[in-house]
Design a protein around this motif. Structure first.
Motif, mmCIF file in Angstrom:
data_model
loop_
_atom_site.group_PDB
_atom_site.id
_atom_site.type_symbol
_atom_site.label_atom_id
_atom_site.label_comp_id
_atom_site.label_asym_id
_atom_site.label_seq_id
_atom_site.Cartn_x
_atom_site.Cartn_y
_atom_site.Cartn_z
ATOM 1 N N ALA A 104 8.214 -1.585 -15.804
ATOM 2 C CA ALA A 104 8.739 -2.816 -15.190
ATOM 3 C C ALA A 104 9.359 -3.737 -16.244
ATOM 4 N N SER A 105 8.716 -3.836 -17.429
ATOM 5 C CA SER A 105 9.224 -4.789 -18.431
ATOM 6 C C SER A 105 10.371 -4.210 -19.264
ATOM 7 N N MET A 106 10.336 -2.895 -19.501
ATOM 8 C CA MET A 106 11.352 -2.306 -20.395
ATOM 9 C C MET A 106 12.512 -1.670 -19.626
ATOM 10 N N GLY A 107 12.308 -1.329 -18.366
ATOM 11 C CA GLY A 107 13.415 -0.838 -17.553
ATOM 12 C C GLY A 107 13.543 0.664 -17.432
ATOM 13 N N PHE A 108 12.657 1.443 -18.117
ATOM 14 C CA PHE A 108 12.787 2.903 -17.958
ATOM 15 C C PHE A 108 12.238 3.327 -16.596
ATOM 16 N N LYS A 109 12.727 4.461 -16.111
ATOM 17 C CA LYS A 109 12.212 5.035 -14.857
ATOM 18 C C LYS A 109 10.974 5.857 -15.172
ATOM 19 N N LEU A 110 9.918 5.675 -14.384
ATOM 20 C CA LEU A 110 8.661 6.408 -14.603
ATOM 21 C C LEU A 110 8.529 7.530 -13.584
ATOM 22 N N LYS A 148 -2.468 4.857 -7.332
ATOM 23 C CA LYS A 148 -2.558 3.528 -6.717
ATOM 24 C C LYS A 148 -2.124 2.450 -7.695
ATOM 25 N N ALA A 149 -2.458 2.620 -8.973
ATOM 26 C CA ALA A 149 -2.076 1.621 -9.984
ATOM 27 C C ALA A 149 -0.547 1.544 -10.088
ATOM 28 N N ILE A 150 0.104 2.690 -10.105
ATOM 29 C CA ILE A 150 1.579 2.684 -10.194
ATOM 30 C C ILE A 150 2.171 2.012 -8.955
ATOM 31 N N ARG A 151 1.655 2.367 -7.797
ATOM 32 C CA ARG A 151 2.207 1.805 -6.551
ATOM 33 C C ARG A 151 1.957 0.304 -6.482
ATOM 34 N N SER A 152 0.840 -0.130 -7.045
ATOM 35 C CA SER A 152 0.527 -1.561 -7.010
ATOM 36 C C SER A 152 1.440 -2.348 -7.975
ATOM 37 N N VAL A 153 1.675 -1.816 -9.153
ATOM 38 C CA VAL A 153 2.590 -2.490 -10.100
ATOM 39 C C VAL A 153 4.029 -2.406 -9.571
ATOM 40 N N ASN A 154 4.346 -1.265 -8.949
ATOM 41 C CA ASN A 154 5.627 -1.083 -8.242
ATOM 42 C C ASN A 154 6.865 -1.283 -9.131
ATOM 43 N N PRO A 155 6.924 -0.607 -10.269
ATOM 44 C CA PRO A 155 8.132 -0.755 -11.103
ATOM 45 C C PRO A 155 9.329 -0.101 -10.413
ATOM 46 N N PRO A 156 10.541 -0.615 -10.610
ATOM 47 C CA PRO A 156 11.716 -0.052 -9.925
ATOM 48 C C PRO A 156 11.857 1.452 -10.194
ATOM 49 N N GLY A 157 12.078 2.216 -9.127
ATOM 50 C CA GLY A 157 12.362 3.644 -9.277
ATOM 51 C C GLY A 157 11.153 4.523 -9.538
ATOM 52 N N TRP A 158 9.915 3.982 -9.428
ATOM 53 C CA TRP A 158 8.744 4.832 -9.730
ATOM 54 C C TRP A 158 8.757 6.087 -8.861
ATOM 55 N N THR A 159 8.324 7.163 -9.457
ATOM 56 C CA THR A 159 8.277 8.444 -8.752
ATOM 57 C C THR A 159 6.968 9.135 -9.096
ATOM 58 N N ILE A 160 6.279 9.620 -8.083
ATOM 59 C CA ILE A 160 5.046 10.395 -8.302
ATOM 60 C C ILE A 160 5.220 11.745 -7.629
ATOM 61 N N CYS A 161 5.022 12.816 -8.403
ATOM 62 C CA CYS A 161 5.065 14.176 -7.864
ATOM 63 C C CYS A 161 3.638 14.713 -7.820
ATOM 64 N N ARG A 162 3.096 14.865 -6.618
ATOM 65 C CA ARG A 162 1.802 15.564 -6.519
ATOM 66 C C ARG A 162 2.078 17.060 -6.555
ATOM 67 N N THR A 163 1.303 17.776 -7.355
ATOM 68 C CA THR A 163 1.499 19.211 -7.443
ATOM 69 C C THR A 163 0.142 19.904 -7.402
ATOM 70 N N ALA A 164 0.100 21.216 -7.620
ATOM 71 C CA ALA A 164 -1.149 21.948 -7.388
ATOM 72 C C ALA A 164 -1.169 23.289 -8.112
ATOM 73 N N TRP A 165 -2.353 23.735 -8.464
ATOM 74 C CA TRP A 165 -2.638 25.115 -8.868
ATOM 75 C C TRP A 165 -1.563 25.661 -9.840
ATOM 76 N N LEU A 166 -1.398 24.973 -10.959
ATOM 77 C CA LEU A 166 -0.283 25.313 -11.867
ATOM 78 C C LEU A 166 -0.540 26.563 -12.702
ATOM 79 N N PHE A 167 0.490 27.349 -12.873
ATOM 80 C CA PHE A 167 0.521 28.430 -13.874
ATOM 81 C C PHE A 167 1.898 28.400 -14.513
ATOM 82 N N GLY A 168 1.988 28.901 -15.746
ATOM 83 C CA GLY A 168 3.286 28.925 -16.408
ATOM 84 C C GLY A 168 3.126 29.180 -17.891
ATOM 85 N N PRO A 169 4.260 29.323 -18.602
ATOM 86 C CA PRO A 169 4.212 29.660 -20.021
ATOM 87 C C PRO A 169 3.655 28.532 -20.877
ATOM 88 N N GLY A 170 3.186 28.910 -22.078
ATOM 89 C CA GLY A 170 2.882 27.896 -23.089
ATOM 90 C C GLY A 170 1.449 27.451 -23.171
#
Ligand SMILES: NC(=O)c1ccc[n+]([C@@H]2O[C@H](COP(=O)([O-])OP(=O)(O)OC[C@H]3O[C@@H](n4cnc5c(N)ncnc54)[C@H](OP(=O)(O)O)[C@@H]3O)[C@@H](O)[C@H]2O)c1
Length: 306
Positions: A104-110, A148-170
């Motif tokens: 919110a203060s610096m302007g980056f998208k989260l 909930k903390a992100i939604r409460s602060v509500n910075p412009p453009g906030w995005t939350i991706c819920r995901t699940a059961w991850l597998f992948g390289p690395g």
């Protein structure tokens, strides 16, 4: 010009910063996806900044001056979190809360990542983004508190991706654990009464970048489509590698864990598809690519590639 376009235009023009980008399973996939999409990106690791200090985090962000911050850092040890609730909350709640204030203060998208473990697992239809939550573990509760903390602060453009059961390289994950066990055992017992949305980090990272490029914001479920039990996922991985190991189904009660897990946590990707026009591919296709591209060590010459 829409409100979203105004917000995007006002963002710092700096690179994408990926918290967890040096070592995290998702973080590394995000660095690859951003490179492929032509977005300059900086990877953060533990040595770069003490993430749990808001002052240190602010100073680090001032130096990098990102236009976008992907937060792929989390306390992800679900069972250990039961014994370390404060440490889990520092990473899963306080860090995203601090990032939201700084966004919110610096302007980056989260762009933040959360989990199917915010649900109680009693659903019978794939969970939509507005379905009631009800976490059954410390991990799930701290991740929900971060959302909930992100939604409460509500910075412009906030995005939350819920995901699940991850597998992948690395990084070690459920698939590498199962295949390693198969090297030393003839049979494996795997839980068959927990059902979820197995997801490849490569696909998740691609879709997170697609959300960025679509200038979307809000809450999304981002998983590979389809559902499986842990036993079905393990069986398919073993089948693809051709390892001579029998996978047998057992109930959750046969594999007690410190933390409770939702019994049924399949996520609906409807909101993601509405925002991007993209439908994620089925988990079995993503698993096949992961095994044949990244897990050559596990493949036997006579492997069944069907
Ligand atoms: N894995 C899953 O199945 C799953 C399922 C649903 C949702 N998610 C969510 O997806 C996101 C990514 O998960 P992931 O599986 O990619 O996680 P991961 O591989 O466990 O990576 C976690 C990252 O956080 C960093 N980290 C952990 N504790 C830290 C600390 N105290 N200080 C600084 N850095 C710290 C780790 O650094 P080090 O490498 O140095 O430890 C690593 O870079 C998370 O938000 C997670 O909640 C994961």
């Amino acid at each position: 010009m829409t409100q979203e376009q105004t917000t995007a235009a006002a963002r710092p023009s700096g690179p994408c910063l990926v918290l967890g980008g040096k070592t995290g399973m998702l973080g590394q996939a995000l660095m690859d996806a951003l490179a492929k999409a032509g977005h300059p990106a900086v990877a953060q690791g533990r040595d770069d900044v003490a993430l749990t200090s808001r002052e240190a985090l602010a100073a680090y962000l001032e130096t990098v001056n990102p236009g976008v911050v992907f937060n792929a850092v989390a306390y992800t040890q679900v069972d250990k979190a039961e014994d370390e609730p404060d440490e889990a909350a520092r990473l899963n709640k306080t860090l995203p809360e601090n990032l939201a204030h700084l966004s919110a203060s610096m302007g980056f998208k989260l762009i933040h990542f959360s989990t199917d473990f915010v649900f109680d697992g009693k659903g019978q239809e794939p969970y939509e983004v507005d379905a009631p939550t009800g976490p059954v573990s410390v991990y799930g509760r701290t991740k929900l508190a971060g959302e909930k903390a992100i939604r409460s602060v509500n910075p412009p453009g906030w995005t939350i991706c819920r995901t699940a059961w991850l597998f992948g390289p690395g990084r070690k994950n459920f698939i590498t654990t199962i295949l390693n066990l198969c090297r030393s055992r003839d049979t494996l017992n795997v839980v068959d009464d927990q059902i979820g949305s197995p997801t490849c980090t490569v696909d998740l990272a691609l879709h997170a970048v697609q959300l960025l490029d679509a200038d979307a914001s809000g809450l999304f479920h981002v998983v590979n489509v389809g559902e499986a039990s842990w036993c079905e996922l393990a069986t398919e991985a073993v089948r693809l590698t051709g390892l001579p190991c029998k996978v047998s189904p057992i109930p959750t009660s046969g594999y007690p864990t410190k933390a409770a897990r939702p019994a049924w946590s399949v996520l609906s990707t409807a909101a993601f598809t509405a925002a991007t026009g993209v439908t994620p591919r089925p988990w079995a296709k993503a698993l096949r690519d992961y095994i044949f591209k990244d897990l050559q060590d596990f493949l036997e010459p006579q492997a069944n590639r069907g």
